[in-house]
Structures are given as C-alpha cells and as structure tokens.
Design an enzyme around this catalytic site. Structure first.
Site, mmCIF file in Angstrom:
data_model
loop_
_atom_site.group_PDB
_atom_site.id
_atom_site.type_symbol
_atom_site.label_atom_id
_atom_site.label_comp_id
_atom_site.label_asym_id
_atom_site.label_seq_id
_atom_site.Cartn_x
_atom_site.Cartn_y
_atom_site.Cartn_z
ATOM 1 C CG ASP A 197 -1.895 0.971 1.104
ATOM 2 O OD1 ASP A 197 -1.538 2.124 0.893
ATOM 3 O OD2 ASP A 197 -2.993 0.942 1.466
ATOM 4 C CG HIS A 198 1.210 4.289 -3.170
ATOM 5 N ND1 HIS A 198 -0.212 4.283 -3.415
ATOM 6 C CD2 HIS A 198 1.299 6.010 -3.050
ATOM 7 C CE1 HIS A 198 -0.943 5.301 -3.549
ATOM 8 N NE2 HIS A 198 -0.037 6.410 -3.355
ATOM 9 C CG HIS A 260 -4.223 4.592 -0.382
ATOM 10 N ND1 HIS A 260 -3.350 3.432 -0.377
ATOM 11 C CD2 HIS A 260 -4.692 4.845 -1.606
ATOM 12 C CE1 HIS A 260 -3.045 3.371 -2.030
ATOM 13 N NE2 HIS A 260 -3.975 3.988 -2.488
#
Ligand code: BG6
Length: 640
Positions: A197-198, A260
């Site tokens: 998950d960036h 996110h």
C-alpha cells in the site's frame, strides 16, 4: 523511518546497510507503474548507495521488446519521472546495465521456464545469491495465475529467498480478498507475501507512529477523555485521468478508503505496539480495524459523483460521466464520506470521519485531531468570552508535509483578548532529504525481509469487512442523485451535513495562496493572511439556495472559494455575479446595517465564513486592508 531491520542499525556502516542481493522480477514491466514509480524509486536507492552490487532486474510483460528496447524506454522515462534535483548519469548507467527484459504469456508454463533460466543466468552474473524479489505490477485478476505459475515453474527451488510483492487492489470485496488470500497462501507462506500500500511508504504517514510514540506529551491525551473527534481527508483535484475503465469498476471506497485511508486510521488510532517488529505493529493495526463498528450505511455514509465544473482559471471541465470509458449512466461514486465508531476502551464515543474524492477544490491529505474545548470560566468577563475553540492537531500528509498544532494565544496589548495561532513543524525547514516516490522504503524493506510496511492478510480482510456493507448497500440502491457535486468544490452538500448534524464541520485547511486570489488580499501581509486563514469556517451551499436575503440582519462575511453567486436587488432582479476569490456580506459587517441585497448560489458554492468578531480580531493590526474593504463596501452599497 519506522522500519527496524538489522541493516538499519545506526551502528552499522553504509556498507552494512545495503539491501540484500537479489534479482527483482517485475511482471508488467512495460506498464506505467514500472516507469513512473518503480524505476525512479530504484534509481533513488542506487543514488543513495543502498542497492547491492548483486542486484539486477528482469522485466516481464506480454508485449514483445528486446532488453535494449526496454533499457531505452526506461532511460527516456527516468528523465521525466526522476524525483531528484540533479541527474546522476553514472548511477543511472549502473542501474541500466542491470535491466533485462523477456516477453511472455502469463498462462504459458514455457514462458516461466524461460524466465527461471534468465533469472538464474542474470543472478549468477551479478551475484544475487539466488534471491528473488517478485513484483506483481499487473491486473489483480492475474495475481493467482502468475503466483501459481511461479510455484509450478520451480521458483521455490531457487537457492535463496523468494518474496512476492502484490499490488493493490487486493480483491474487490471481502469474498474475493478471502479467496485470493486462500489461493496465495495455499502455495506461499504469509512471510513471502508482501501486500503493498504505497501510503505506508510516505514519510508523513510513517511519522504518525513516530510522532505518537516517540513524544511523551501526546499519548496520555490520545483518548476519549481529551479528544472530541478525528477527521481524515484525502482530497484530489484530478479526475479519473484516463483510468475511467478501471475506476468505474472500483469507485473511491475500493480505490482509496478501504486501503490507504484505513491504513492511516490504524496508525492514528491503534494501541502502542510492544516493539517495531512487523508482527507487533500489524497485530495492533488489525486489532484496531476489528474494533470498527460496522457502519449504519444509510445514516453514517455519504457518496458522491462529480459533475462538470470550471477550473479556477475559468476553463470548463468534464463531469465523471463524460470521462472516456465511463458509461454515461454510471452510478460509481467518486466521493465518499463516512462516520466510523471504534468500539474499544480508548475511543468509545469519539467519531472518526473519513472522506475522499476526486475533482475536489484542492489536493490535500490531512488528518485533524480535534481536542475537547477548554472551559470558558476564566475568560467569562473578558473580551475573550465566547471565543475559545477546540485545539487542533493537524497532520499535513501531502502535498504540504507538516504537523501543526492550533492553539489560542493572548493578543498583545492591555486587553484580554485571544487569537488562534499555530505551532508548526515543516519537513522542508527541518530536513534536507529530497522527496522520493514513497516506493523506495517499500522496495528496500522487501529486499531486507522487513514486512512492517506491508499488509498482512488479516488486516486486508478486516478492512473489507468494514467496507462490505457499503458496497452491498450502494449496489442495491443505486444513487439517483448523481452527479451531486461540481468539479472544484469540496464535495456534496450531504458530506457537510454528516458533520453539521453532530455540531461539527470539516476543517477545510485553507492556505494563503487560495486567499491571495482576491485583489485586496493579494498584497496583504503574510501575518494577516495567516491569521485570517485560521479564522474561517467552511460552508457548502447548493446551486439555487439563498445564502441571505435583503433586509436580514447578520454581520458575517463570506469568501467564495469555489462557485458563483447572484446578487439580487430588492426588485428581485440579479444585478451582479460574484465568483471565486470574491467576498460578499462585508457591507453589513463593516457598516452595521441589514443586508442590502439577496445572495443566491448560481452554482454549488464552497464558501468560507468569517464571523464579524473574528474579523475585528484579525483586522486590528491591518488598517490598510480594513480601509480597502470599506471602499469596496461603500462602492457596492452605492450600486444597490
Ligand atoms: C492510487 C489510486 O492508489 O492512489 C489513485 O488508485 C489515486 O486513484 C492515488 O489517485 C493517490 O495517490 P497519492 O500518492 O497521489 O495520494
């Protein structure tokens, strides 16, 4: 950086901090993610001296191209997507010489046999010690196929470690996420799967834990006794940007919130872990999500879809339904707001409001912790009576990178009057570090076997558990009201009402640049603009609504952040329009008179309200602005 690996021990030399040798295999290497984010991140790691000599990349995708062509593509792309201020040719040459490419059909076992040979050859040449890092930068419908092929193709038999980074979205609902977990875990161990998950790669997100747990001052206050509520907002100005086909099957709940935003929610609200070990942190994150009460969808959630609008420079923009590859009748949500309750001892009765959307008024990810208000008793008989507001702690995640604490201070002078001020830590003032893509730390951690910044299966499933009732309800009751917000506003009216019915409002964090769009404010002192920005309250008004009528009493004035209003005389005719960056309401505020005209929203409006008592406070030291505003008020009054 929150990751603690052996290789990040400050006692170790740079040589010892270098990532573990490996061949990185990128599936989907001809795609956007590879050139926009992965390659710039690898290049940054190379520039920082963190990639080992024993490192090489093998890209695989279905499109036919040679290694030379792949290198040329990446060479061209890095010039565009590098995040560094200067370009280090030698470091790029070092990385480019390690790039390889092979074309292959993902359902063809022979392609995997061929890939394995290449990985072994390249690994042997560069000294990867048989380690393999797989990156699945491909559609999630292919995750199972590719991981099965890797298993059946004998990749487990390579001599070193093998780890698989899986891109989002991880499933499209609870059922599919469970099935995908089951399929992956039937062939691979949990510690071989790195669900990325960036957002967890962002410095400001990682700092949430450091900030909470490395500073003794916050943790004692971090609970229902002191915190009124929490807001988490991820606002984007962009629309779907050519990704309409994907986005229409996703919507903002799947695209941003379930992953996110729930990650940030967990960092803000979880209990202190016993250590920085991957599982200690991931245990607490999962536990927090399990404490989230399943939302009452009808009551506690709002969805929205953007319609056409105008940019701040006046150019018209497309509505979601006009975007390429989006069906003209689409009911997909591009905005959502939720109110969540956490059923645990720490947070009982403290709502957490989340919202995210595309095509909004500004790009900004912010987390606002609103503390309980101080009692007024001490100030009861002073000018400060009635002016005490809650303290806010604001985490600016992006694009501003800062932490800000909003408090009250006494205004200088003999009288006891208060003003909102802030204490701020800005990354750019404290650190020299050049900004990365956020993927650096994720790739580096995966190479070192540190899963702290990756999602475990229980977290992913717990996140879908919360989202599932919304997905179900929204699909079974398609929205009739779409589109329900205009591009460039702060979302649908109902999102504001979600908070106003609780006696709260979204903190629209306004910066000086927005205010400076007004001619009078353009040259105003930065101190004045700063103080003004701390005194504004947001208000959403739908097209056609009357904001106030001629003859009304009321002394607040309004700043149009987005939208347009009609100024209507006592004869009922519109004689002027006011647009973005303009004020109205100043005649009553300054001249103490009833409203001289009716103001009606011509389009949906995002307004900032300035209460007259706040105006009087912030204007005191700036008579020039006050004088200019009075000239404007008199001129407008003469026109009525
Ligand atoms: C991606 C979403 O995961 O995150 C995009 O698919 C979104 O729709 C993007 O725009 C936002 O990322 P960032 O880092 O710009 O906030």
């Amino acid at each position: 950086m929150i990751v603690t690996t052996e290789s990040q021990n400050p006692e170790l030399s740079l040589k010892e901090q270098i990532a573990s040798p490996c061949v990185m295999v990128i599936f989907g290497a001809s795609g956007d993610l590879c050139k926009r984010l992965l390659m710039p991140a690898l290049y940054n790691l190379a520039c920082d001296g963190l990639l080992p000599e024993g490192f090489a990349i093998v890209g695989m995708a279905t499109s036919a191209r040679t290694t030379e062509e792949f290198r040329a593509n990446q060479r061209e792309a890095i010039q565009k997507f590098s995040t560094r201020k200067t370009f280090d040719q030698a470091k790029w040459d070092w990385l480019e010489s390690r790039l390889h490419y092979t074309a292959g059909n993902f359902s063809d076992p022979a392609a995997f046999a061929n890939l394995k040979t290449i990985v072994q050859d390249v690994g042997g040449k560069f000294g990867s010690q048989g380690n393999t890092l797989i990156y699945l930068a491909i559609s999630n419908s292919l995750f199972e196929l590719v991981t099965t092929q890797l298993d059946e193709g004998g990749f487990k038999n390579l001599p070193g470690w093998i780890r698989i980074i899986v891109e989002k979205p991880f499933g499209k609902d609870l059922q599919s996420a469970r099935e995908l977990n089951k399929a992956l875990l039937s062939r691979w161990r949990e510690d071989q799967i790195y669900r990325i998950d960036h957002y967890l790669g962002k410095e400001t997100v990682q700092n949430l834990l450091t900030f909470r747990f490395a500073n003794g001052i916050f943790e004692p206050l971090w609970n229902k006794n002191h915190i009124d509520h929490i807001q988490i907002s991820v606002m984007e100005t962009v629309g779907v940007e050519g990704r309409g086909g994907y986005y229409d099957t996703s919507g903002v709940l799947r695209d941003m919130i379930q992953n996110h935003m729930f990650q940030m929610l967990a960092y803000v609200c979880m209990e202190a872990p016993a250590s920085f070990s991957a599982d200690a942190i991931r245990d607490e994150k999962a536990k927090l999500l399990h404490a989230v009460r399943i939302p009452d969808v009808a009551h506690d959630t709002v969805r929205g879809q953007y319609g056409p609008g105008v940019k701040s420079d006046g150019t018209p923009t497309l509505g979601y339904r006009e975007e390429p590859s989006v069906p003209p009748e689409s009911r997909t949500e591009t905005f959502a707001a939720l109110k969540l309750h956490l059923d645990n001892w720490r947070w009982e009765g403290v709502p957490v409001y989340l919202r995210s959307g595309k095509s909004l008024w500004k790009r900004g990810t912010e987390i606002v912790i609103q503390f309980k208000k101080a009692p007024e008793v001490l100030f009861r008989d002073t000018l400060a009576a009635g002016t005490i507001r809650s303290n806010l702690l604001v985490f600016h995640i992006q694009p501003d990178q800062a932490v800000e604490f909003r408090v009250h201070a006494k205004r200088p002078g003999p009288l006891m009057s208060l003003q909102k001020v802030d204490m701020r830590f800005d990354y750019s003032e404290s650190f020299e570090a050049s900004r990365g893509t956020g993927y650096e730390v994720l790739l580096y951690s995966a190479m070192n076997g540190d899963a702290t910044l990756f999602s475990r299966s229980d977290f992913v499933e717990a996140a879908w558990r919360i989202a599932q009732p919304m997905l179900d309800k929204w699909v079974s009751t398609p929205a009739d009201e779409f589109p329900n917000y205009s591009t460039g506003t702060w979302g649908p009216r109902a999102a504001s009402e979600l908070l106003t019915r609780d006696g709260r409002y979204w903190h629209e964090i306004v910066n000086r640049e927005v205010l400076a769009r007004n001619a009078i404010l353009k040259d105003a002192s930065p101190i004045f603009l700063h103080n003004l920005s701390l005194s504004l309250t947001p208000l959403t008004i739908d097209a056609g609504e009357t904001i106030f009528s001629a003859g009304d009493t009321g002394r607040d004035m309004y700043y149009i952040c987005r939208g347009e209003v009609d100024v209507i005389g006592t004869d009922g005719k519109s004689f002027a329009k006011l647009g973005e960056g303009q004020f109205f309401g100043e005649i009553s505020l300054l001249l103490h008179e009833p409203r001289t005209a009716t103001i009606k929203a011509a389009r949906q409006c995002a307004l900032f309200v300035l209460k007259h008592e706040d105006y009087e406070r912030v204007i005191k030291d700036f008579p020039k602005v006050d004088a200019e505003l009075r000239v404007l008020a008199m001129a407008r009054k003469a026109r009525v």
